[in-house]
Design a protein around this motif. Structure first.
Motif, PDB file in Angstrom:
ATOM      1  N   GLU A   6       0.829  -1.202   0.000  1.00 19.60           N
ATOM      2  CA  GLU A   6       0.000   0.000   0.000  1.00 19.60           C
ATOM      3  C   GLU A   6       0.865   1.254   0.000  1.00 19.60           C
ATOM      4  N   ARG A   7       0.387   2.263  -0.729  1.00 19.17           N
ATOM      5  CA  ARG A   7       0.984   3.598  -0.664  1.00 19.17           C
ATOM      6  C   ARG A   7      -0.086   4.565  -0.166  1.00 19.17           C
ATOM      7  N   PRO A  55       5.242  -6.295  10.838  1.00 21.16           N
ATOM      8  CA  PRO A  55       6.042  -5.079  10.658  1.00 21.16           C
ATOM      9  C   PRO A  55       6.168  -4.724   9.183  1.00 21.16           C
ATOM     10  N   PRO A  56       6.250  -3.442   8.868  1.00 25.05           N
ATOM     11  CA  PRO A  56       6.416  -3.051   7.465  1.00 25.05           C
ATOM     12  C   PRO A  56       7.833  -3.352   6.972  1.00 25.05           C
ATOM     13  N   HIS A  57       7.892  -3.759   5.717  1.00 28.53           N
ATOM     14  CA  HIS A  57       9.150  -3.924   4.988  1.00 28.53           C
ATOM     15  C   HIS A  57       8.984  -3.070   3.740  1.00 28.53           C
ATOM     16  N   GLY A  58       9.384  -1.801   3.841  1.00 29.37           N
ATOM     17  CA  GLY A  58       9.077  -0.858   2.774  1.00 29.37           C
ATOM     18  C   GLY A  58       7.582  -0.589   2.796  1.00 29.37           C
ATOM     19  N   ASP A 139       5.986   7.789   6.469  1.00 29.12           N
ATOM     20  CA  ASP A 139       5.904   8.634   7.661  1.00 29.12           C
ATOM     21  C   ASP A 139       5.021   7.935   8.705  1.00 29.12           C
ATOM     22  N   PRO A 140       5.612   7.421   9.769  1.00 29.36           N
ATOM     23  CA  PRO A 140       4.828   6.643  10.747  1.00 29.36           C
ATOM     24  C   PRO A 140       3.732   7.434  11.445  1.00 29.36           C
ATOM     25  N   ARG A 141       3.794   8.760  11.422  1.00 29.64           N
ATOM     26  CA  ARG A 141       2.737   9.558  12.067  1.00 29.64           C
ATOM     27  C   ARG A 141       1.368   9.285  11.456  1.00 29.64           C
TER      28      ARG A 141
END
Length: 155
Positions: A6-7, A55-58, A139-141
């Protein structure tokens, strides 16, 4: 294994509203968030789901989603979720040959509008619609789990 690729983009204007095909009210809460896992409960209209994300990987991460009884979801949101819960309207918007999800947040995250596009591959090309602003994928926010702990109104 189920994958989410996802983007995510800020929304810069309301031009997307003319292309809305569906909309849903969503209320979701996070039962656990760690560096490696998020556990979410979501009410989407009259349906309810429990979702586990790795967890995200990219822009890719594992995602497992299971339907649960709505009464259970309501109890989890009320008794177990990190507060505040996330409230938003999700709009399905067609642009080109793609469907986008646009989330218009309310409550503690009012004023925030995000557009998301799900991909089949991480390197897939995406033509951006004119209403897509800055990309905030990394951006994790802007993760919903973070918005539950650090609402947009407090930034």
């Amino acid at each position: 294994m189920a994958l989410e690729i996802e983007r995510k983009f800020l929304v810069k204007n309301d031009a997307w509203r003319e292309a809305v095909e569906q909309e849903w009210q969503i209320v979701q809460g996070y039962l656990a968030t760690t560096g490696t896992l998020t556990l979410r409960v979501r009410m989407k209209e009259d349906d309810a789901y429990l979702t586990i994300k790795g967890p995200p990987h990219g822009i890719t991460r594992s995602e497992f989603e299971y339907p649960i009884p709505p009464a259970d979801a309501q109890a989890m949101l009320r008794e177990l979720a990190i507060l505040p819960v996330i409230s938003k309207v999700r709009y399905r918007v067609h642009y080109g040959d793609r469907m986008w999800d646009l989330d218009v947040f309310s409550g503690s995250n009012e004023g925030l509008e995000l557009a998301e596009i799900e991909l089949k591959r991480a390197d897939e090309h995406v033509s951006l619609p004119p209403w897509a602003g800055a990309e905030v994928t990394a951006d994790p926010r802007y993760s919903n789990a973070n918005l539950a702990r650090h609402p947009y109104k407090d930034w």
